[in-house]
Design a protein around this motif. Structure first.
Motif, PDB file in Angstrom:
ATOM      1  N   ASN A 285       0.572  -1.522  -0.155  1.00  9.33           N
ATOM      2  CA  ASN A 285       0.003   0.037   0.204  1.00  9.33           C
ATOM      3  C   ASN A 285       0.439   1.272  -0.140  1.00  9.33           C
ATOM      4  OD1 ASN A 285      -2.693  -1.262  -0.013  1.00  9.33           O
ATOM      5  ND2 ASN A 285      -3.044  -0.359   1.579  1.00  9.33           N
ATOM      6  N   GLU A 286       1.803   0.807   0.632  1.00 11.74           N
ATOM      7  CA  GLU A 286       2.704   2.234   1.292  1.00 11.74           C
ATOM      8  C   GLU A 286       3.505   2.830  -0.890  1.00 11.74           C
ATOM      9  OE1 GLU A 286       6.816   4.041   3.425  1.00 11.74           O
ATOM     10  OE2 GLU A 286       5.319   2.031   4.052  1.00 11.74           O
ATOM     11  N   LEU A 287       3.910   1.598  -1.251  1.00 11.14           N
ATOM     12  CA  LEU A 287       4.493   1.700  -2.659  1.00 11.14           C
ATOM     13  C   LEU A 287       3.641   1.706  -3.353  1.00 11.14           C
ATOM     14  CD1 LEU A 287       7.214  -1.055  -1.785  1.00 11.14           C
ATOM     15  CD2 LEU A 287       7.948   1.689  -1.682  1.00 11.14           C
ATOM     16  N   ARG A 288       2.260   1.897  -3.409  1.00 11.70           N
ATOM     17  CA  ARG A 288       1.240   2.164  -5.080  1.00 11.70           C
ATOM     18  C   ARG A 288       1.270   2.796  -5.828  1.00 11.70           C
ATOM     19  NH1 ARG A 288      -3.404   0.888  -1.456  1.00 11.70           N
ATOM     20  NH2 ARG A 288      -4.209   3.315  -1.395  1.00 11.70           N
ATOM     21  N   SER A 289       1.558   4.093  -5.441  1.00 16.06           N
ATOM     22  CA  SER A 289       1.171   4.898  -6.280  1.00 16.06           C
ATOM     23  C   SER A 289       2.600   5.170  -6.659  1.00 16.06           C
ATOM     24  CB  SER A 289       0.529   6.627  -5.085  1.00 16.06           C
ATOM     25  OG  SER A 289       2.047   6.611  -4.467  1.00 16.06           O
ATOM     26  N   ARG A 290       3.575   5.271  -5.787  1.00 19.23           N
ATOM     27  CA  ARG A 290       5.350   5.770  -6.163  1.00 19.23           C
ATOM     28  C   ARG A 290       6.428   3.940  -7.137  1.00 19.23           C
ATOM     29  NH1 ARG A 290       8.800   4.638  -2.100  1.00 19.23           N
ATOM     30  NH2 ARG A 290       7.564   4.872  -0.345  1.00 19.23           N
ATOM     31  N   ASP A 291       5.970   3.252  -6.749  1.00 21.37           N
ATOM     32  CA  ASP A 291       6.228   2.018  -7.195  1.00 21.37           C
ATOM     33  C   ASP A 291       5.959   0.694  -7.917  1.00 21.37           C
ATOM     34  OD1 ASP A 291       8.542  -0.152  -8.133  1.00 21.37           O
ATOM     35  OD2 ASP A 291       9.778   0.307  -6.560  1.00 21.37           O
ATOM     36  N   ALA A 292       5.243   0.784  -8.364  1.00 21.67           N
ATOM     37  CA  ALA A 292       4.082  -0.464  -8.963  1.00 21.67           C
ATOM     38  C   ALA A 292       4.479  -1.328  -8.983  1.00 21.67           C
ATOM     39  CB  ALA A 292       3.005   0.119 -10.167  1.00 21.67           C
ATOM     40  N   LYS A 293       6.235  -1.403  -9.307  1.00 27.76           N
ATOM     41  CA  LYS A 293       6.175  -2.429 -10.105  1.00 27.76           C
ATOM     42  C   LYS A 293       6.796  -3.296  -8.590  1.00 27.76           C
ATOM     43  CE  LYS A 293      10.159  -5.266 -11.557  1.00 27.76           C
ATOM     44  NZ  LYS A 293      11.324  -4.971 -12.006  1.00 27.76           N
ATOM     45  N   MET A 294       7.398  -3.051  -7.469  1.00 29.96           N
ATOM     46  CA  MET A 294       7.487  -3.110  -5.795  1.00 29.96           C
ATOM     47  C   MET A 294       5.745  -3.539  -4.894  1.00 29.96           C
ATOM     48  SD  MET A 294      10.749  -3.805  -5.154  1.00 29.96           S
ATOM     49  CE  MET A 294      10.646  -4.569  -3.693  1.00 29.96           C
ATOM     50  N   ALA A 295       5.036  -2.882  -5.344  1.00 32.60           N
ATOM     51  CA  ALA A 295       3.771  -3.183  -4.601  1.00 32.60           C
ATOM     52  C   ALA A 295       2.960  -4.512  -5.160  1.00 32.60           C
ATOM     53  CB  ALA A 295       3.099  -1.650  -4.940  1.00 32.60           C
ATOM     54  N   ILE A 296       3.266  -4.524  -6.132  1.00 32.35           N
ATOM     55  CA  ILE A 296       2.671  -5.926  -6.900  1.00 32.35           C
ATOM     56  C   ILE A 296       3.571  -7.272  -6.127  1.00 32.35           C
ATOM     57  CG2 ILE A 296       3.021  -6.810  -9.216  1.00 32.35           C
ATOM     58  CD1 ILE A 296       2.411  -5.044 -10.652  1.00 32.35           C
ATOM     59  N   GLN A 297       4.443  -7.116  -6.293  1.00 32.79           N
ATOM     60  CA  GLN A 297       5.574  -8.115  -5.984  1.00 32.79           C
ATOM     61  C   GLN A 297       5.092  -8.527  -4.126  1.00 32.79           C
ATOM     62  OE1 GLN A 297       9.673  -7.778  -5.649  1.00 32.79           O
ATOM     63  NE2 GLN A 297       9.254  -7.314  -8.404  1.00 32.79           N
ATOM     64  N   HIS A 298       4.724  -6.680  -3.134  1.00 41.50           N
ATOM     65  CA  HIS A 298       4.339  -7.305  -1.504  1.00 41.50           C
ATOM     66  C   HIS A 298       2.915  -8.140  -1.376  1.00 41.50           C
ATOM     67  CE1 HIS A 298       8.242  -5.583   0.518  1.00 41.50           C
ATOM     68  NE2 HIS A 298       7.253  -4.563  -0.926  1.00 41.50           N
ATOM     69  N   PHE A 299       2.260  -6.937  -3.155  1.00 41.40           N
ATOM     70  CA  PHE A 299       0.928  -7.825  -2.354  1.00 41.40           C
ATOM     71  C   PHE A 299       0.843  -9.704  -2.549  1.00 41.40           C
ATOM     72  CE2 PHE A 299      -0.765  -3.606  -3.483  1.00 41.40           C
ATOM     73  CZ  PHE A 299      -1.142  -2.812  -2.320  1.00 41.40           C
ATOM     74  N   GLN A 300       1.307  -9.368  -3.959  1.00 40.95           N
ATOM     75  CA  GLN A 300       1.751 -11.198  -4.510  1.00 40.95           C
ATOM     76  C   GLN A 300       2.020 -11.555  -2.961  1.00 40.95           C
ATOM     77  OE1 GLN A 300       4.140 -10.960  -7.929  1.00 40.95           O
ATOM     78  NE2 GLN A 300       1.878 -11.228  -8.863  1.00 40.95           N
ATOM     79  N   ARG A 301       3.475 -11.752  -2.117  1.00 39.72           N
ATOM     80  CA  ARG A 301       3.737 -11.834  -0.731  1.00 39.72           C
ATOM     81  C   ARG A 301       2.439 -12.436  -0.091  1.00 39.72           C
ATOM     82  NH1 ARG A 301       8.958  -8.366  -0.947  1.00 39.72           N
ATOM     83  NH2 ARG A 301      10.315  -9.679  -2.659  1.00 39.72           N
ATOM     84  N   ALA A 302       1.929 -11.479   0.089  1.00 32.75           N
ATOM     85  CA  ALA A 302       0.657 -11.271   1.560  1.00 32.75           C
ATOM     86  C   ALA A 302      -0.051 -12.660   0.119  1.00 32.75           C
ATOM     87  CB  ALA A 302       0.224  -9.664   1.269  1.00 32.75           C
ATOM     88  N   ILE A 303      -0.538 -12.700  -0.442  1.00 35.65           N
ATOM     89  CA  ILE A 303      -1.985 -13.568  -0.672  1.00 35.65           C
ATOM     90  C   ILE A 303      -0.795 -15.151  -0.679  1.00 35.65           C
ATOM     91  CG2 ILE A 303      -2.402 -14.329  -2.578  1.00 35.65           C
ATOM     92  CD1 ILE A 303      -3.279 -11.402  -3.820  1.00 35.65           C
TER      93      ILE A 303
END
Length: 221
Positions: free
Chosen positions: A70-88
């Motif tokens: 969530n913290e990264l989603r507006s400035r680094d979508a690629k990293m945000a995607i990786q974090h959401f995938q890990r959460a899932i």
């Protein structure tokens, strides 16, 4: 006048003529309804508003990955995607992580990854109107109108009052499938739910007037 100046003058006159001709192009009035845009649903969710009806205490590791995404989603979508995938990966039924991940993938037109997430939703038996709505939007963007309709139906089975799915189903029936009677039905349902929730969408009144006129023309044939 030199040859170079003459050439420049000819080019300038050509460009002015081209611009003038472009300004005369008009839009067919019948295409005005195509300005209707889908609703993806307001903002990405945070950890306090999970997609699931019941609030769930997610594992700490999953929540940490989610918050970083969530913290990264507006400035680094690629990293945000990786974090959401890990959460899932840690919490396979974490609806809010799916939702925010789908939003990012939809923005990037990554339809292949969205299809994979659809399979994961099915495996996790996660039935959520907001998630099905996003999958429907992805199908519509690819021109797969029947598949989009099926996902909107899934969304409305999960939550018959989901505003975004009602609005989007109406637009799909109206613009893309040309099922005007069905479109009217879903627009009216959308309008009813807005009233119940004390909300308003001023566009819908005009859309319904336009739709009724087209229905009348069809019936007069």
């Amino acid at each position: 006048m030199t040859t170079l100046k003459i050439l420049r003058l000819i080019i300038s006159l050509f460009m002015l003529t081209l611009l003038a001709s472009c300004s005369l192009i008009t839009t067919n009035k019948d295409d005005s309804t195509r300005t209707k845009t889908e609703v993806k649903t307001a903002e990405p969710l945070d950890s306090e508003t999970p997609v699931a009806v019941e609030k769930i205490n997610w594992p700490a590791a999953a929540l940490e990955q989610f918050l970083q995404g969530n913290e990264l989603r507006s400035r680094d979508a690629k990293m945000a995607i990786q974090h959401f995938q890990r959460a899932i990966d840690i919490a396979p039924t974490m609806g809010s992580a799916y939702y925010n991940l789908m939003h990012l993938l939809l923005d990037q037109k990554d339809y292949t990854q969205l299809e994979e997430l659809d399979k994961m939703l099915e495996s996790a038996q996660l039935k959520s109107a907001p998630l099905f709505n996003l999958l429907a939007v992805a199908q519509r963007e690819q021109g797969h109108f029947q598949q989009a309709e099926a996902y909107y139906m899934k969304a409305l089975l999960a939550d018959p009052n989901h505003l975004a799915s009602l609005a989007n189903m109406a637009i799909l029936q109206d613009i893309y499938l040309r099922q005007l009677a069905l479109a009217k039905h879903y627009y009216e349902q959308y309008q009813t739910q807005l009233a119940i929730q004390q909300k308003e969408d001023k566009r819908v009144k005009n859309w319904l007037i336009d739709l009724q006129q087209r229905l009348n023309k069809e019936q007069a044939k």
